[in-house]
Design a protein around this motif. Sequence first.
Motif, mmCIF file in Angstrom:
data_model
loop_
_atom_site.group_PDB
_atom_site.id
_atom_site.type_symbol
_atom_site.label_atom_id
_atom_site.label_comp_id
_atom_site.label_asym_id
_atom_site.label_seq_id
_atom_site.Cartn_x
_atom_site.Cartn_y
_atom_site.Cartn_z
ATOM 1 N N PRO A 193 34.902 30.273 -25.477
ATOM 2 C CA PRO A 193 35.066 29.839 -26.871
ATOM 3 C C PRO A 193 33.893 28.961 -27.322
ATOM 4 C CG PRO A 193 37.106 29.514 -25.636
ATOM 5 C CD PRO A 193 36.033 29.858 -24.642
ATOM 6 N N GLN A 194 33.207 29.419 -28.329
ATOM 7 C CA GLN A 194 32.009 28.715 -28.794
ATOM 8 C C GLN A 194 32.303 27.356 -29.392
ATOM 9 O OE1 GLN A 194 28.657 30.101 -28.166
ATOM 10 N NE2 GLN A 194 30.247 30.806 -26.762
ATOM 11 N N CYS A 195 33.458 27.205 -30.012
ATOM 12 C CA CYS A 195 33.797 25.899 -30.578
ATOM 13 C C CYS A 195 33.911 24.850 -29.478
ATOM 14 C CB CYS A 195 35.088 25.960 -31.398
ATOM 15 S SG CYS A 195 36.544 26.522 -30.480
ATOM 16 N N MET A 196 34.462 25.246 -28.334
ATOM 17 C CA MET A 196 34.585 24.321 -27.206
ATOM 18 C C MET A 196 33.203 23.998 -26.627
ATOM 19 S SD MET A 196 37.967 25.792 -25.291
ATOM 20 C CE MET A 196 38.509 24.331 -24.411
ATOM 21 N N VAL A 197 32.327 24.971 -26.625
ATOM 22 C CA VAL A 197 30.978 24.778 -26.083
ATOM 23 C C VAL A 197 30.205 23.758 -26.914
ATOM 24 C CG1 VAL A 197 28.741 25.918 -25.698
ATOM 25 C CG2 VAL A 197 30.867 27.068 -25.042
ATOM 26 N N VAL A 198 30.311 23.860 -28.243
ATOM 27 C CA VAL A 198 29.494 22.993 -29.106
ATOM 28 C C VAL A 198 30.143 21.653 -29.445
ATOM 29 C CG1 VAL A 198 28.285 24.964 -30.119
ATOM 30 C CG2 VAL A 198 30.307 24.041 -31.268
ATOM 31 N N CYS A 199 31.423 21.491 -29.205
ATOM 32 C CA CYS A 199 32.119 20.259 -29.595
ATOM 33 C C CYS A 199 31.617 19.060 -28.782
ATOM 34 C CB CYS A 199 33.626 20.409 -29.403
ATOM 35 S SG CYS A 199 34.547 18.925 -29.890
ATOM 36 N N PRO A 200 31.053 18.060 -29.449
ATOM 37 C CA PRO A 200 30.511 16.909 -28.722
ATOM 38 C C PRO A 200 31.578 15.923 -28.229
ATOM 39 C CG PRO A 200 30.203 16.588 -31.063
ATOM 40 C CD PRO A 200 30.790 17.974 -30.882
ATOM 41 N N VAL A 201 32.776 15.995 -28.762
ATOM 42 C CA VAL A 201 33.820 15.042 -28.357
ATOM 43 C C VAL A 201 34.947 15.708 -27.565
ATOM 44 C CG1 VAL A 201 33.346 13.337 -30.156
ATOM 45 C CG2 VAL A 201 34.951 15.187 -30.615
ATOM 46 N N GLU A 202 34.784 16.986 -27.250
ATOM 47 C CA GLU A 202 35.741 17.735 -26.441
ATOM 48 C C GLU A 202 37.181 17.587 -26.951
ATOM 49 O OE1 GLU A 202 35.028 16.599 -22.368
ATOM 50 O OE2 GLU A 202 33.006 17.399 -22.430
ATOM 51 N N CYS A 203 37.349 17.806 -28.244
ATOM 52 C CA CYS A 203 38.670 17.657 -28.864
ATOM 53 C C CYS A 203 39.343 19.000 -29.138
ATOM 54 C CB CYS A 203 38.563 16.841 -30.143
ATOM 55 S SG CYS A 203 37.666 17.671 -31.458
ATOM 56 N N ILE A 204 38.800 20.091 -28.591
ATOM 57 C CA ILE A 204 39.377 21.420 -28.793
ATOM 58 C C ILE A 204 40.035 21.848 -27.492
ATOM 59 C CG2 ILE A 204 38.931 23.798 -29.466
ATOM 60 C CD1 ILE A 204 36.475 22.701 -31.027
ATOM 61 N N VAL A 205 41.329 22.167 -27.594
ATOM 62 C CA VAL A 205 42.115 22.499 -26.404
ATOM 63 C C VAL A 205 42.941 23.755 -26.656
ATOM 64 C CG1 VAL A 205 42.260 20.079 -25.659
ATOM 65 C CG2 VAL A 205 44.036 21.028 -27.156
ATOM 66 N N ILE A 206 43.508 24.286 -25.592
ATOM 67 C CA ILE A 206 44.420 25.423 -25.716
ATOM 68 C C ILE A 206 45.677 24.955 -26.434
ATOM 69 C CG2 ILE A 206 45.889 26.993 -24.409
ATOM 70 C CD1 ILE A 206 43.636 27.059 -22.308
ATOM 71 N N ASP A 207 46.112 25.730 -27.399
ATOM 72 C CA ASP A 207 47.313 25.406 -28.172
ATOM 73 C C ASP A 207 48.531 25.974 -27.448
ATOM 74 O OD1 ASP A 207 49.339 25.042 -29.999
ATOM 75 O OD2 ASP A 207 48.253 25.904 -31.689
ATOM 76 N N PRO A 208 49.373 25.111 -26.883
ATOM 77 C CA PRO A 208 50.533 25.608 -26.135
ATOM 78 C C PRO A 208 51.570 26.318 -27.009
ATOM 79 C CG PRO A 208 50.633 23.225 -26.353
ATOM 80 C CD PRO A 208 49.308 23.661 -26.911
ATOM 81 N N GLU A 209 51.476 26.159 -28.322
ATOM 82 C CA GLU A 209 52.410 26.823 -29.227
ATOM 83 C C GLU A 209 51.977 28.241 -29.582
ATOM 84 O OE1 GLU A 209 53.533 24.466 -32.604
ATOM 85 O OE2 GLU A 209 53.637 22.645 -31.399
ATOM 86 N N HIS A 210 50.756 28.620 -29.208
ATOM 87 C CA HIS A 210 50.234 29.953 -29.519
ATOM 88 C C HIS A 210 49.567 30.554 -28.289
ATOM 89 C CE1 HIS A 210 50.450 27.979 -33.499
ATOM 90 N NE2 HIS A 210 50.961 29.139 -33.817
ATOM 91 N N VAL A 211 50.359 30.835 -27.280
ATOM 92 C CA VAL A 211 49.836 31.352 -26.019
ATOM 93 C C VAL A 211 49.697 32.875 -26.099
ATOM 94 C CG1 VAL A 211 50.266 31.546 -23.548
ATOM 95 C CG2 VAL A 211 50.853 29.436 -24.745
ATOM 96 N N GLU A 212 48.492 33.363 -25.784
ATOM 97 C CA GLU A 212 48.208 34.796 -25.748
ATOM 98 C C GLU A 212 47.362 35.079 -24.511
ATOM 99 O OE1 GLU A 212 47.499 36.410 -30.113
ATOM 100 O OE2 GLU A 212 46.489 34.497 -29.792
ATOM 101 N N THR A 213 47.594 36.213 -23.888
ATOM 102 C CA THR A 213 46.795 36.604 -22.735
ATOM 103 C C THR A 213 45.500 37.267 -23.201
ATOM 104 O OG1 THR A 213 47.754 38.811 -22.602
ATOM 105 C CG2 THR A 213 48.899 37.040 -21.404
ATOM 106 N N HIS A 214 44.586 37.428 -22.266
ATOM 107 C CA HIS A 214 43.335 38.120 -22.572
ATOM 108 C C HIS A 214 43.640 39.542 -23.047
ATOM 109 C CE1 HIS A 214 39.282 39.292 -22.672
ATOM 110 N NE2 HIS A 214 39.003 39.404 -21.402
#
Length: 86
Positions: free
Chosen positions: A48-69
């Motif tokens: 996930p590119q948003c996680m790569v560029v986020c300087p404060v590491e505030c992007i996480v997996i949303d447990p309310e919207h779980v989907e497999t690959h």
Amino acid sequence: MSLKILDTCVNCDVCEPACPNKAISMGEDYYVIDPALCTECVGHHDEPQCMVVCPVECIVIDPEHVETHEQLEPKYRQLMAKETTA
């Protein structure tokens, strides 16, 4: 899975343009991710590119919207089909 942005977001504006699905937008107080559009960059990138560029590491997996690959791949194809017909 969809990702979500925590309230520790500093609104630095780097995640929004990094999202190939345009799933990130400004919310009331900080950026938010639309789970209907988020594919964790499946089909576009290896991570996930948003996680790569986020300087404060505030992007996480949303447990309310779980989907497999396996669920994200057809979601990606569906989003791309909508984009080409728009």
